[in-house]
Scaffold this motif. Structure first.
Motif, PDB file in Angstrom:
ATOM      1  N   ALA A   1       0.839  -1.200   0.000  1.00 23.25           N
ATOM      2  CA  ALA A   1       0.000   0.000   0.000  1.00 23.25           C
ATOM      3  C   ALA A   1       0.877   1.254   0.000  1.00 23.25           C
ATOM      4  CB  ALA A   1      -0.913  -0.008   1.219  1.00 23.25           C
ATOM      5  N   LEU A   2       1.925   1.230   0.871  1.00 18.48           N
ATOM      6  CA  LEU A   2       2.822   2.392   0.952  1.00 18.48           C
ATOM      7  C   LEU A   2       3.576   2.577  -0.360  1.00 18.48           C
ATOM      8  CD1 LEU A   2       3.918   4.610   2.740  1.00 18.48           C
ATOM      9  CD2 LEU A   2       5.647   3.027   3.576  1.00 18.48           C
ATOM     10  N   LEU A   3       4.048   1.444  -0.899  1.00 20.16           N
ATOM     11  CA  LEU A   3       4.782   1.505  -2.167  1.00 20.16           C
ATOM     12  C   LEU A   3       3.898   2.084  -3.263  1.00 20.16           C
ATOM     13  CD1 LEU A   3       7.319   0.708  -3.772  1.00 20.16           C
ATOM     14  CD2 LEU A   3       6.294  -1.524  -4.142  1.00 20.16           C
ATOM     15  N   ALA A   4       2.651   1.565  -3.350  1.00 23.36           N
ATOM     16  CA  ALA A   4       1.722   2.033  -4.385  1.00 23.36           C
ATOM     17  C   ALA A   4       1.406   3.507  -4.203  1.00 23.36           C
ATOM     18  CB  ALA A   4       0.432   1.209  -4.335  1.00 23.36           C
ATOM     19  N   ARG A   5       1.266   3.922  -2.942  1.00 21.31           N
ATOM     20  CA  ARG A   5       0.957   5.332  -2.680  1.00 21.31           C
ATOM     21  C   ARG A   5       2.107   6.223  -3.167  1.00 21.31           C
ATOM     22  NH1 ARG A   5       3.256   8.014   1.390  1.00 21.31           N
ATOM     23  NH2 ARG A   5       2.407  10.003   2.107  1.00 21.31           N
ATOM     24  N   ASP A   6       3.342   5.843  -2.811  1.00 17.81           N
ATOM     25  CA  ASP A   6       4.482   6.665  -3.220  1.00 17.81           C
ATOM     26  C   ASP A   6       4.606   6.726  -4.737  1.00 17.81           C
ATOM     27  OD1 ASP A   6       5.067   7.141  -0.600  1.00 17.81           O
ATOM     28  OD2 ASP A   6       7.223   6.815  -0.865  1.00 17.81           O
ATOM     29  N   LEU A   7       4.371   5.576  -5.387  1.00 14.16           N
ATOM     30  CA  LEU A   7       4.467   5.558  -6.855  1.00 14.16           C
ATOM     31  C   LEU A   7       3.362   6.410  -7.465  1.00 14.16           C
ATOM     32  CD1 LEU A   7       5.396   1.828  -7.534  1.00 14.16           C
ATOM     33  CD2 LEU A   7       6.876   3.838  -7.601  1.00 14.16           C
TER      34      LEU A   7
ATOM     35  N   VAL B   1       4.254  10.048  -7.310  1.00 12.45           N
ATOM     36  CA  VAL B   1       5.217  10.429  -8.351  1.00 12.45           C
ATOM     37  C   VAL B   1       4.534  10.465  -9.714  1.00 12.45           C
ATOM     38  CG1 VAL B   1       7.352   9.763  -9.513  1.00 12.45           C
ATOM     39  CG2 VAL B   1       7.155   9.509  -7.047  1.00 12.45           C
ATOM     40  N   TRP B   2       3.671   9.479  -9.929  1.00  8.27           N
ATOM     41  CA  TRP B   2       2.990   9.369 -11.218  1.00  8.27           C
ATOM     42  C   TRP B   2       2.168  10.625 -11.492  1.00  8.27           C
ATOM     43  CZ3 TRP B   2       3.563   6.801 -15.408  1.00  8.27           C
ATOM     44  CH2 TRP B   2       2.523   6.689 -16.329  1.00  8.27           C
ATOM     45  N   ARG B   3       1.596  11.171 -10.412  1.00  5.23           N
ATOM     46  CA  ARG B   3       0.763  12.354 -10.571  1.00  5.23           C
ATOM     47  C   ARG B   3       1.624  13.574 -10.881  1.00  5.23           C
ATOM     48  NH1 ARG B   3      -2.585  11.990  -5.590  1.00  5.23           N
ATOM     49  NH2 ARG B   3      -3.280   9.961  -6.311  1.00  5.23           N
ATOM     50  N   ARG B   4       2.855  13.576 -10.428  1.00  5.66           N
ATOM     51  CA  ARG B   4       3.733  14.718 -10.707  1.00  5.66           C
ATOM     52  C   ARG B   4       5.045  14.192 -11.310  1.00  5.66           C
ATOM     53  NH1 ARG B   4       4.531  16.995  -5.584  1.00  5.66           N
ATOM     54  NH2 ARG B   4       2.430  16.414  -5.047  1.00  5.66           N
ATOM     55  N   PRO B   5       5.020  13.776 -12.567  1.00  2.96           N
ATOM     56  CA  PRO B   5       6.210  13.137 -13.160  1.00  2.96           C
ATOM     57  C   PRO B   5       7.377  14.111 -13.328  1.00  2.96           C
ATOM     58  CG  PRO B   5       4.488  13.422 -14.799  1.00  2.96           C
ATOM     59  CD  PRO B   5       3.894  13.856 -13.501  1.00  2.96           C
ATOM     60  N   GLY B   6       7.104  15.407 -13.207  1.00  6.09           N
ATOM     61  CA  GLY B   6       8.169  16.394 -13.365  1.00  6.09           C
ATOM     62  C   GLY B   6       9.328  16.167 -12.412  1.00  6.09           C
ATOM     63  N   ASP B   7       9.031  15.721 -11.186  1.00  2.25           N
ATOM     64  CA  ASP B   7      10.078  15.519 -10.187  1.00  2.25           C
ATOM     65  C   ASP B   7      11.124  14.516 -10.668  1.00  2.25           C
ATOM     66  OD1 ASP B   7       8.442  17.158  -8.850  1.00  2.25           O
ATOM     67  OD2 ASP B   7       7.975  15.807  -7.189  1.00  2.25           O
TER      68      ASP B   7
ATOM     69  N   LYS C   1       9.685   2.756   1.065  1.00  5.70           N
ATOM     70  CA  LYS C   1      10.019   4.102   0.583  1.00  5.70           C
ATOM     71  C   LYS C   1      11.266   4.046  -0.319  1.00  5.70           C
ATOM     72  CE  LYS C   1       8.549   7.589   2.038  1.00  5.70           C
ATOM     73  NZ  LYS C   1       7.427   8.440   1.587  1.00  5.70           N
ATOM     74  N   CYS C   2      12.269   3.280   0.112  1.00 10.74           N
ATOM     75  CA  CYS C   2      13.498   3.199  -0.683  1.00 10.74           C
ATOM     76  C   CYS C   2      13.254   2.468  -1.996  1.00 10.74           C
ATOM     77  CB  CYS C   2      14.597   2.502   0.115  1.00 10.74           C
ATOM     78  SG  CYS C   2      15.170   3.484   1.500  1.00 10.74           S
ATOM     79  N   LEU C   3      12.414   1.440  -1.947  1.00 11.90           N
ATOM     80  CA  LEU C   3      12.092   0.715  -3.181  1.00 11.90           C
ATOM     81  C   LEU C   3      11.371   1.638  -4.160  1.00 11.90           C
ATOM     82  CD1 LEU C   3      12.048  -1.929  -4.745  1.00 11.90           C
ATOM     83  CD2 LEU C   3       9.916  -2.530  -3.605  1.00 11.90           C
ATOM     84  N   ALA C   4      10.452   2.444  -3.638  1.00  9.84           N
ATOM     85  CA  ALA C   4       9.752   3.402  -4.504  1.00  9.84           C
ATOM     86  C   ALA C   4      10.756   4.370  -5.128  1.00  9.84           C
ATOM     87  CB  ALA C   4       8.701   4.164  -3.691  1.00  9.84           C
ATOM     88  N   HIS C   5      11.694   4.834  -4.304  1.00  7.90           N
ATOM     89  CA  HIS C   5      12.711   5.752  -4.836  1.00  7.90           C
ATOM     90  C   HIS C   5      13.535   5.082  -5.926  1.00  7.90           C
ATOM     91  CE1 HIS C   5      16.788   7.533  -4.927  1.00  7.90           C
ATOM     92  NE2 HIS C   5      16.101   8.648  -4.961  1.00  7.90           N
ATOM     93  N   TRP C   6      13.868   3.795  -5.693  1.00  9.89           N
ATOM     94  CA  TRP C   6      14.678   3.090  -6.686  1.00  9.89           C
ATOM     95  C   TRP C   6      13.886   2.928  -7.993  1.00  9.89           C
ATOM     96  CZ3 TRP C   6      14.145  -1.867  -8.980  1.00  9.89           C
ATOM     97  CH2 TRP C   6      15.231  -2.222  -9.793  1.00  9.89           C
ATOM     98  N   ILE C   7      12.596   2.592  -7.888  1.00  9.46           N
ATOM     99  CA  ILE C   7      11.792   2.382  -9.106  1.00  9.46           C
ATOM    100  C   ILE C   7      11.703   3.666  -9.920  1.00  9.46           C
ATOM    101  CG2 ILE C   7       9.462   1.868  -9.945  1.00  9.46           C
ATOM    102  CD1 ILE C   7       9.197  -0.118  -7.651  1.00  9.46           C
ATOM    103  N   VAL C   8      11.611   4.811  -9.236  1.00  6.96           N
ATOM    104  CA  VAL C   8      11.435   6.047 -10.006  1.00  6.96           C
ATOM    105  C   VAL C   8      12.748   6.738 -10.346  1.00  6.96           C
ATOM    106  CG1 VAL C   8       9.107   6.446  -9.162  1.00  6.96           C
ATOM    107  CG2 VAL C   8      11.039   7.489  -7.975  1.00  6.96           C
ATOM    108  N   THR C   9      13.876   6.368  -9.733  1.00  5.07           N
ATOM    109  CA  THR C   9      15.147   6.980 -10.154  1.00  5.07           C
ATOM    110  C   THR C   9      16.188   5.942 -10.579  1.00  5.07           C
ATOM    111  OG1 THR C   9      15.782   7.148  -7.849  1.00  5.07           O
ATOM    112  CG2 THR C   9      15.020   9.157  -8.890  1.00  5.07           C
TER     113      THR C   9
END
Lengths: 221, 44, 239
Positions: free
Chosen positions: A6-12, A15-21, A97-105
């Protein structure tokens, strides 16, 4: 485990909503790597020789650059307090949180880096090695940076301090990541490097979630 | 090349580093003690 | 009156240090004088390094103490996080800059040794590079412990960093060694060497004892200061 996903999906989703970051981080990586040939000169041999180190360093900086907000928003709006009170281990939250960061960067960087490697005249094998080592090594960077982000929550001079804390700890990952790519060019030892790089990532995975959770707990106190 | 300047340099560096830290630490301790004294908090 | 309870232990340390510190300072001065005499006058020039071996008498003990100092920081960090020992936080705050100065002196004297011996101020030698990274770890610890308005947050964050750092140090050492053997032709002469002549060993050990005493004196003086500073802060906040 449902809290983790749930936390992972929320973080993703955030990011998905603001892909600019994410785009800014990737753009930084591209611009930073392009600056090196401009500063050093367009000699193909020299550039191919130093490509691994430069691309790895630039990926390291890009990953760290995006980390100072990893826990900051949750810290400010009180979501972190809820995580601290949640009935499931904080270590898992830190990992999510770290996994989410890894997926998006980390993941996009690993995909993007071989294309940048083309500009440096890396060989086909070198390009593949670069992508593979970043794929294996960037999780360690996300975890180390995650620890630095958790330690500097609410600190003065947060961003620069984060880099000062994380960079010395990233040295082993950098050495074996860039070393593996170089080993392809000089012949031999690639698999050894890659295996040690994987071991470093696993070591980070096994130890750092606890350290991050401890840091988050003392930040929430 | 004469090595003497480097030996002297190394001992000067050590003197400046260790001596400087010692002097700074003693001065800081004195300043804090004095401030505590101003507030009537010193203990003997 | 929670603050008084917290200060109970540091107060005991303060009484202890006020008794011990004069003796320890005297011993430091004495051993340092003997060590400097042995190092600069008594000991013969090394057959390989010549007079330059005299730099080793500061350089090597500084390296030892810089490493031991980080282990001390980690131990104090564990004492703070596990047992909530209030003195540990103050002592770690006091010890980190001392360790950083020992690491810096080690690097600078190593560099001044390298110029006549290797012909260059800096070599990416595995030991020098590891010491440089240790110095950076110290800087991070110092910066983190002082980065918060709430000093106790800084103490706890720095304690976690010290523990992670001490686990990482062997890994960093291993990777730098690996990196070094990969990139450096093995022609560079190693510091120290396999066997040390007794004529060199005696002044080295005496200087090591002197610098260890100096390290302890510095940490104790600075811990006293930190205890007083914490009391001053508490008094200020109570107003």
């Amino acid at each position: 485990m449902s809290g983790f996903t749930a936390l992972l999906a929320r973080d993703l989703r955030l990011v998905w909503r603001r892909p600019g970051d994410v785009m800014v981080v990737l753009a930084f990586f591209v611009v930073a790597t392009v600056l090196f040939p401009l500063g050093i000169g367009p000699e193909t041999n020299l550039l191919a020789r130093i490509a691994a180190g430069i691309l790895w360093c630039a990926a390291l900086f890009a990953a760290l650059l995006s980390l100072d907000r990893l826990f900051a928003a949750d810290y400010e709006d009180g979501a972190l307090d809820l995580l601290l009170l949640a009935p499931w281990p904080l270590e898992l939250a830190a990992l999510a949180k770290c996994l989410a960061h890894w997926i998006v960067t980390g993941l996009p960087l690993a995909v993007l880096a071989p294309f940048m490697g083309l500009l440096f005249g890396l060989s086909g094998e070198g390009l593949a090695a670069l992508g593979l080592t970043l794929l294996v090594g960037t999780p360690a960077l996300s975890l180390i940076g995650g620890l630095a982000a958790a330690l500097t929550l609410g600190a003065r001079r947060g961003g620069a301090l984060l880099a000062l804390l994380a960079l010395p700890l990233c040295v082993p990952t950098l050495i074996f990541g860039a070393g593996a790519v170089e080993a392809v060019a000089t012949g031999g030892g690639f698999l050894t490097h890659l295996a040690i790089l994987g071991a470093l990532a696993l070591l980070s995975l096994a130890t750092l979630p606890w350290a991050i959770a401890a840091a988050l707990r003392q930040a929430g106190e | 090349m004469s090595h003497t300047p480097f030996i002297i340099g190394a001992y000067v560096v050590a003197l400046l580093g260790f001596g400087g830290l010692l002097v700074a630490s003693l001065l800081a301790r004195r300043r804090i003690k004095r401030e505590l004294g101003h507030r009537g908090l010193e203990r003997r | 009156m929670a603050s008084l309870h917290v200060l109970a232990n540091p107060a005991r340390f303060r009484r202890f240090s006020q008794k011990v510190l004069p003796v320890l300072s005297g011993a430091t001065a004495l051993v340092l004088a003997v060590g400097l005499y042995l190092a600069l006058v008594e000991s013969p020039p090394d057959y390989q390094q010549g007079e330059t071996v005299r730099i080793m008498f500061i350089h090597v003990p500084s390296a030892w103490l810089a490493m031991a100092g980080y282990a001390l920081l980690a131990g104090l960090g564990a004492a703070l996080l596990v047992w909530r020992h209030p003195l540990a936080a103050l002592m770690a705050r006091a010890a980190a800059p001392v360790g950083a100065v020992f690491a810096a002196v080690c690097l600078l004297t190593g560099s001044l040794w390298g110029r006549p011996m290797w012909g260059t101020y800096w070599v990416w030698d595995a030991r020098l590079t590891s010491m440089l990274l240790l110095f950076f770890l110290y800087l991070g610890h110092i910066a983190l412990s002082r980065a918060y308005d709430d000093a106790e947050r800084g103490d706890r964050a720095a304690a976690i960093l010290a523990l992670v750092g001490v686990i990482n140090l062997p890994v960093i050492k291993f990777s730098v060694d690996w990196w070094n053997t990969l990139h450096q032709p093995a022609s560079v002469m190693k510091l120290g060497g396999p066997s040390i002549h007794p004529a060199i060993l005696t002044p080295l050990m005496v200087m090591a004892a002197a610098l260890l005493l100096l390290f302890v004196v510095l940490v104790m003086v600075r811990t006293e200061t930190e205890i007083d500073r914490r009391r001053l802060d508490a008094a200020e906040r109570a107003q």
